[in-house]
Design a protein around this motif. Sequence first.
Motif, PDB file in Angstrom:
ATOM      1  N   SER A  59       0.923 -18.567  -1.780  1.00  0.00           N
ATOM      2  CA  SER A  59       0.478 -17.338  -1.126  1.00  0.00           C
ATOM      3  C   SER A  59       1.200 -17.126   0.201  1.00  0.00           C
ATOM      4  O   SER A  59       1.292 -18.034   1.030  1.00  0.00           O
ATOM      5  CB  SER A  59      -1.031 -17.402  -0.877  1.00  0.00           C
ATOM      6  N   ILE A  60       1.715 -15.921   0.396  1.00  0.00           N
ATOM      7  CA  ILE A  60       2.324 -15.551   1.673  1.00  0.00           C
ATOM      8  C   ILE A  60       1.569 -14.384   2.312  1.00  0.00           C
ATOM      9  O   ILE A  60       1.799 -14.056   3.477  1.00  0.00           O
ATOM     10  CB  ILE A  60       3.813 -15.192   1.519  1.00  0.00           C
ATOM     11  N   GLN A  61       0.698 -13.739   1.525  1.00  0.00           N
ATOM     12  CA  GLN A  61      -0.173 -12.690   2.072  1.00  0.00           C
ATOM     13  C   GLN A  61      -1.414 -12.605   1.193  1.00  0.00           C
ATOM     14  O   GLN A  61      -1.325 -12.338   0.005  1.00  0.00           O
ATOM     15  CB  GLN A  61       0.539 -11.329   2.110  1.00  0.00           C
ATOM     16  N   ARG A  62      -2.561 -12.849   1.791  1.00  0.00           N
ATOM     17  CA  ARG A  62      -3.803 -12.819   1.037  1.00  0.00           C
ATOM     18  C   ARG A  62      -4.172 -11.382   0.659  1.00  0.00           C
ATOM     19  O   ARG A  62      -3.593 -10.420   1.154  1.00  0.00           O
ATOM     20  CB  ARG A  62      -4.922 -13.447   1.862  1.00  0.00           C
ATOM     21  N   PHE A  63      -5.170 -11.249  -0.212  1.00  0.00           N
ATOM     22  CA  PHE A  63      -5.586  -9.930  -0.686  1.00  0.00           C
ATOM     23  C   PHE A  63      -5.979  -9.030   0.487  1.00  0.00           C
ATOM     24  O   PHE A  63      -6.759  -9.418   1.360  1.00  0.00           O
ATOM     25  CB  PHE A  63      -6.762 -10.054  -1.652  1.00  0.00           C
ATOM     26  N   SER A  64      -5.412  -7.827   0.460  1.00  0.00           N
ATOM     27  CA  SER A  64      -5.735  -6.802   1.461  1.00  0.00           C
ATOM     28  C   SER A  64      -5.482  -5.443   0.832  1.00  0.00           C
ATOM     29  O   SER A  64      -4.965  -5.338  -0.281  1.00  0.00           O
ATOM     30  CB  SER A  64      -4.870  -6.963   2.717  1.00  0.00           C
ATOM     31  N   SER A  65      -5.829  -4.397   1.552  1.00  0.00           N
ATOM     32  CA  SER A  65      -5.652  -3.043   1.018  1.00  0.00           C
ATOM     33  C   SER A  65      -4.201  -2.580   1.059  1.00  0.00           C
ATOM     34  O   SER A  65      -3.840  -1.571   0.456  1.00  0.00           O
ATOM     35  CB  SER A  65      -6.522  -2.059   1.795  1.00  0.00           C
ATOM     36  N   SER A  66      -3.315  -3.325   1.763  1.00  0.00           N
ATOM     37  CA  SER A  66      -1.905  -2.942   1.865  1.00  0.00           C
ATOM     38  C   SER A  66      -1.124  -3.450   0.659  1.00  0.00           C
ATOM     39  O   SER A  66      -1.223  -4.621   0.300  1.00  0.00           O
ATOM     40  CB  SER A  66      -1.290  -3.510   3.145  1.00  0.00           C
ATOM     41  N   ASN A  67      -0.343  -2.566   0.065  1.00  0.00           N
ATOM     42  CA  ASN A  67       0.483  -2.972  -1.075  1.00  0.00           C
ATOM     43  C   ASN A  67       1.901  -3.346  -0.644  1.00  0.00           C
ATOM     44  O   ASN A  67       2.811  -3.415  -1.463  1.00  0.00           O
ATOM     45  CB  ASN A  67       0.528  -1.863  -2.127  1.00  0.00           C
ATOM     46  N   GLN A  68       2.084  -3.603   0.663  1.00  0.00           N
ATOM     47  CA  GLN A  68       3.397  -3.989   1.168  1.00  0.00           C
ATOM     48  C   GLN A  68       3.320  -5.291   1.955  1.00  0.00           C
ATOM     49  O   GLN A  68       2.296  -5.612   2.571  1.00  0.00           O
ATOM     50  CB  GLN A  68       3.986  -2.893   2.056  1.00  0.00           C
ATOM     51  N   HIS A  69       4.439  -6.012   1.918  1.00  0.00           N
ATOM     52  CA  HIS A  69       4.561  -7.241   2.692  1.00  0.00           C
ATOM     53  C   HIS A  69       5.952  -7.291   3.299  1.00  0.00           C
ATOM     54  O   HIS A  69       6.942  -7.009   2.630  1.00  0.00           O
ATOM     55  CB  HIS A  69       4.364  -8.478   1.804  1.00  0.00           C
TER      56      HIS A  69
END
Length: 232
Positions: A59-69
């Motif tokens: 994992s490099i970004q946990r679940f959130s409302s943003s669909n971008q990293h």
Amino acid sequence: MMLYMCAYTFFIDLFQTTEIRLTPYPVVEGDHMTLTCYTSLSPLKQTELHFAFYKEGRSIQRFSSSNQHGDRCAQLEDSGNYSCEVKALNNNIKKTSKELHVLTQELFSKPYITAIPYPMVEEDHVALVCNTSLSPIRQETQLLFAFYRDGRDVQGFSLSDQYEVHSAQLEDSGNYSCEVRTSANSVKKRSEEISIYVQGTKHRRYELMNITRLVAAFVIYVACCFIAFKYC
């Protein structure tokens, strides 16, 4: 049981595609690298989606409302296999994208420093050159160069890839290196050090004397051979 299967199939039809994309592509060191997780959801379905991102399965970004990293300056170590996962909050069903292989290309090669002339003698006009090469797809990138002696700045960042000493002195001896960076300072690389020793003019006189002796000895040898051949 039949009702449950129909409901599950209905959800799958509404939430089918999950795909991860990279911008820009291809990505080069210093680019603002952004990963986007795309999915298709029917407008008839009222649910909130959350997105998570992974590199090499971690994992490099946990679940959130943003669909971008991302949206940061890409580095060589950012190369790897990326995927994203989408989760519908109202029923906790998840779907994962296929992996996307990202290869961050080098913006410019690690610099190396050369000296002309080498070896050096007092009062020589010396030029140190910082050598590097730009990526063919980023030839318009402006690079700045700096030079160091024994770790201390002798020429700050400028457009010139050369550092010149118009009349070298013994105290100009030392360990030299150079550094290259972009004008935005998004990528910076430093060369290995090279040791430069400025020889005294006395040393040059000895060299000239030795060369003169060698030339004289060769001339005498040729003359003796000619005389010996003539009277044989």
